[in-house]
Design a protein around this motif. Structure first.
Motif, PDB file in Angstrom:
ATOM      1  N   THR A   1      46.023  48.030  21.489  1.00 22.03           N
ATOM      2  CA  THR A   1      46.640  46.717  21.684  1.00 22.03           C
ATOM      3  C   THR A   1      45.683  45.784  22.398  1.00 22.03           C
ATOM      4  O   THR A   1      45.480  44.641  21.992  1.00 22.03           O
ATOM      5  CB  THR A   1      47.939  46.839  22.509  1.00 22.03           C
ATOM      6  N   ARG A   2      45.057  46.288  23.456  1.00 21.58           N
ATOM      7  CA  ARG A   2      44.087  45.485  24.209  1.00 21.58           C
ATOM      8  C   ARG A   2      42.881  45.134  23.338  1.00 21.58           C
ATOM      9  O   ARG A   2      42.359  44.024  23.381  1.00 21.58           O
ATOM     10  CB  ARG A   2      43.626  46.246  25.446  1.00 21.58           C
ATOM     11  N   GLU A   3      42.454  46.119  22.541  1.00 19.96           N
ATOM     12  CA  GLU A   3      41.278  45.898  21.702  1.00 19.96           C
ATOM     13  C   GLU A   3      41.551  44.838  20.642  1.00 19.96           C
ATOM     14  O   GLU A   3      40.737  43.947  20.417  1.00 19.96           O
ATOM     15  CB  GLU A   3      40.864  47.211  21.044  1.00 19.96           C
TER      16      GLU A   3
ATOM     17  N   LEU B   1      43.849  42.519  20.790  1.00 19.53           N
ATOM     18  CA  LEU B   1      44.010  41.263  21.515  1.00 19.53           C
ATOM     19  C   LEU B   1      42.644  40.658  21.808  1.00 19.53           C
ATOM     20  O   LEU B   1      42.422  39.454  21.629  1.00 19.53           O
ATOM     21  CB  LEU B   1      44.784  41.502  22.811  1.00 19.53           C
ATOM     22  N   GLY B   2      41.710  41.521  22.236  1.00 19.42           N
ATOM     23  CA  GLY B   2      40.351  41.055  22.523  1.00 19.42           C
ATOM     24  C   GLY B   2      39.651  40.521  21.286  1.00 19.42           C
ATOM     25  O   GLY B   2      38.921  39.526  21.345  1.00 19.42           O
TER      26      GLY B   2
ATOM     27  N   ILE C   1      51.936  48.745  25.978  1.00 16.57           N
ATOM     28  CA  ILE C   1      50.572  48.324  25.684  1.00 16.57           C
ATOM     29  C   ILE C   1      49.650  49.526  25.644  1.00 16.57           C
ATOM     30  O   ILE C   1      49.439  50.203  26.654  1.00 16.57           O
ATOM     31  CB  ILE C   1      50.070  47.312  26.730  1.00 16.57           C
TER      32      ILE C   1
ATOM     33  N   VAL D   1      49.154  40.653  31.091  1.00 19.40           N
ATOM     34  CA  VAL D   1      47.867  40.693  30.394  1.00 19.40           C
ATOM     35  C   VAL D   1      47.488  39.316  29.859  1.00 19.40           C
ATOM     36  O   VAL D   1      46.343  38.879  29.982  1.00 19.40           O
ATOM     37  CB  VAL D   1      47.909  41.729  29.246  1.00 19.40           C
TER      38      VAL D   1
ATOM     39  N   GLU E   1      36.838  42.550  29.522  1.00 17.75           N
ATOM     40  CA  GLU E   1      37.743  43.482  30.201  1.00 17.75           C
ATOM     41  C   GLU E   1      38.729  44.115  29.219  1.00 17.75           C
ATOM     42  O   GLU E   1      39.145  45.254  29.380  1.00 17.75           O
ATOM     43  CB  GLU E   1      38.520  42.741  31.300  1.00 17.75           C
ATOM     44  N   LEU E   2      39.101  43.365  28.178  1.00 15.87           N
ATOM     45  CA  LEU E   2      40.043  43.895  27.194  1.00 15.87           C
ATOM     46  C   LEU E   2      39.422  45.007  26.377  1.00 15.87           C
ATOM     47  O   LEU E   2      40.105  45.902  25.899  1.00 15.87           O
ATOM     48  CB  LEU E   2      40.508  42.774  26.266  1.00 15.87           C
TER      49      LEU E   2
ATOM     50  N   CYS F   1      41.278  45.800  31.901  1.00 16.53           N
ATOM     51  CA  CYS F   1      42.371  44.830  31.966  1.00 16.53           C
ATOM     52  C   CYS F   1      43.694  45.557  32.081  1.00 16.53           C
ATOM     53  O   CYS F   1      44.388  45.771  31.110  1.00 16.53           O
ATOM     54  CB  CYS F   1      42.342  43.946  30.722  1.00 16.53           C
ATOM     55  N   ARG F   2      44.053  46.002  33.278  1.00 12.57           N
ATOM     56  CA  ARG F   2      45.270  46.787  33.485  1.00 12.57           C
ATOM     57  C   ARG F   2      46.413  45.867  33.900  1.00 12.57           C
ATOM     58  O   ARG F   2      46.194  44.844  34.514  1.00 12.57           O
ATOM     59  CB  ARG F   2      45.044  47.839  34.574  1.00 12.57           C
TER      60      ARG F   2
ATOM     61  N   CYS G   1      42.141  35.975  29.258  1.00  7.57           N
ATOM     62  CA  CYS G   1      43.009  35.466  28.181  1.00  7.57           C
ATOM     63  C   CYS G   1      43.376  34.001  28.371  1.00  7.57           C
ATOM     64  O   CYS G   1      43.273  33.194  27.453  1.00  7.57           O
ATOM     65  CB  CYS G   1      44.292  36.300  28.112  1.00  7.57           C
TER      66      CYS G   1
END
Length: 536
Positions: free
Chosen positions: A231-233, A235-236, A227, A270, A7-8, A13-14, A276
């Protein structure tokens, strides 16, 4: 790895999406005990003293391994007892690679008994003598009053013991010394590797995470931006590669307090989501920073969050406290086991230095490397390994005669032809008889793909310091894969053979397509067969 981490990468992943798990961790008590919320301790004389009602009666029982030692008291020990205590300190320092934490006033089972003022002074004096004996320094991290069955005030004290170089003191950049002088005089070195934040340079970021084998990652988030997709990428990526990470929210001087709080809440949501499974810990005091460092080292789920400004310096000292106390995330036993293996050095960088010759930079994955060692490097395009000699070694800009497993360094190779080297090679002991492959299999999870993942699809594969394009030759038991699905896949490198080991972590990408996994099988080939197997 939970396939929901996809999802990230897929943008699903909202903030606010998905059920929250855990809670935001708030530090309290001694030795890193925690709770969800609750009042904070009061400041007194520069040290944080929590109220009696907030302190837990126990810490976890003392572990035989590790760098944490409990001592009820150290008052006037006999000479025999003192020597035993010194030996014990040497062991704890070895376990912590030069650092140890002593909890004074705590029984071995973790009971917080505490000591009266006079007994605590005597115990700290003994601890200081012990540290001097082994060439170490002590720093009081914090003191806490405890509620024990006594009319007299009692407290426990948490102390950091750190080995220092012979006849030298700890220094900081503020002394305006050269980098070389600072490295030679420091008792603890932290290396920062600045990786690209823009999506355009994602391949560089992935290479840094896979090749340099960092102990942990610092995820930087702008307070006024919040975010973003990258940032999500990132984090993933950290989750996929199982790299522990903490978060720094910067530029708080540019925002209103409400904006900073909103960004922190977004991060907390998140981090708590199913992909996570992290427990965010907001650091707002020096006491929190001490606890965060200990919790972060002990639990992979705890994620400290700092809010600071590099311009005004707001809360920057909290990050420094955290980094100063943060212990090594690998223990001495793991390093000792790696050191017993044959030498294997990953080539990440290649230079030509005047009057020195060819120099390679990288990380020693296993074994020990010394000046003058004879190694072999490869594989070349035709699958060969070439002999070479290590002329000299440097770590942290200082000369070094011996390199141990897990350490990064630069090795001078004299007049060895630089044109024969490339990133992704390995330097190994000749006794290893290294095997190479152009075809390998891996068990993967497809984190994100816009359509379906099929035979013939080309991706960039990252395995350690190896980065090369490969084609999907076969998907076992399936014709295609969709986002979130698992399978065993056969890959073939397109350019040249590589040195791979079964069990190595793997990450592949192509555009928005991303997947992770581990190598399950390599089809070893001999040097003479390499070009034929590559289809040349």
């Amino acid at each position: 790895m939970d396939s929901r981490v996809s999802e990230l990468f897929g943008g699903c992943c909202r903030p606010g999406g998905g059920p929250a798990v855990g809670g935001t961790l708030k530090a309290r008590g001694a030795g890193g005990s925690s709770s969800c919320g609750g009042p904070k301790g009061k400041k007194k004389n520069g040290r944080n003293r929590g109220s009696k009602a907030n302190n837990p009666p126990y810490l976890p029982p003392e572990a035989e391994d590790g760098n944490i030692e409990y001592k009820l008291k150290l008052v006037n020990p006999s000479q025999y007892r003192f020597e035993h205590l010194v030996t014990q300190m040497k062991w704890r320092l070895q376990e912590g690679r030069g650092e140890a934490v002593y909890q004074i006033g705590v029984e071995d089972n973790g009971l917080l008994v505490g000591l009266a003022e006079e007994e605590m002074r005597a115990s700290l004096k003994t601890l200081h003598r012990m540290a001097e004996k082994v060439g170490a320094d002590i720093t009081v991290l914090r003191e806490r009053e405890v509620d024990y069955d006594s009319d007299m005030p009692r407290k426990i004290t948490e102390v950091l013991v750190r080995k220092v170089p012979d006849n030298q003191q700890v220094v900081n950049y503020s002394d305006s010394r050269t980098a070389e002088e600072i490295c030679e005089s420091s008792s603890k070195m932290i290396t920062f590797i600045d990786l690209a934040g823009h999506h355009k340079y994602l391949h560089t970021t992935i290479f840094g995470l896979t090749s340099y084998c960092p102990d942990c990652a610092l995820l930087l988030v702008s307070a006024n931006t919040g975010i973003a997709g990258t940032t999500r990428e990132h984090l993933g990526l950290a989750l996929a590669l199982k790299v522990p990470f903490f978060i720094v929210v910067s530029k708080v001087d540019l925002c209103a307090k409400t904006t900073v709080e909103r960004t922190v809440r977004q991060l907390e949501r998140v981090l708590k989501q199913p992909g996570c499974h992290k427990v965010p810990m907001l650091v707002t005091s020096e006491d929190d920073a001490v606890t965060a460092a200990q919790q972060f080292a002990q639990s992979p789920n705890v994620t400290p969050i700092f809010t600071l400004s590099s311009v005004s310096g707001e809360s920057l000292d909290l990050l420094k406290v955290f980094l100063n106390i943060l212990p090594p995330l690998t223990n001495s036993k793991e390093q000792e086991e790696l050191m017993q293996q044959l030498t294997e050095f990953q080539v990440d960088e290649i230079y030509t230095v005047p009057e020195v010759g060819t120099v390679v930079g990288g990380t020693l994955s296993s074994g020990i490397c010394r000046e003058g060692d004879q190694l072999v490097v490869g594989p070349t395009d035709d699958g060969c390994f070439l002999e070479l000699r290590v002329c000299s070694i440097q770590r942290n800009r200082s000369a070094c005669r011996v390199l141990r497993a897990g350490q990064a360094a630069t090795l001078a190779l004299g007049d060895f032809d630089r044109a024969l080297l490339r990133k992704g090679m390995v330097m190994v002991s000749p006794e290893m008889n290294p095997t190479i492959c152009s075809v390998f299999e891996a068990e993967i999870v497809l984190l994100f793909h816009a359509t379906t993942f099929r035979r013939g699809f080309q991706v960039t594969v990252h395995v350690g310091n190896v980065r090369q394009t490969a084609v999907v030759e076969k998907i076992h038991a399936k014709d295609k894969l969709r986002t979130g699905e698992k399978a065993v896949v056969r890959f073939r490198f397109l350019k040249h053979p590589e040195y791979l080991k079964v069990g190595a972590k793997l990450l592949f990408r192509e555009g928005v397509t991303k997947g992770i996994g581990h190598v399950t099988d390599v089809q070893a080939i001999a040097a003479g067969e390499a070009q034929a197997n590559m289809g040349f």
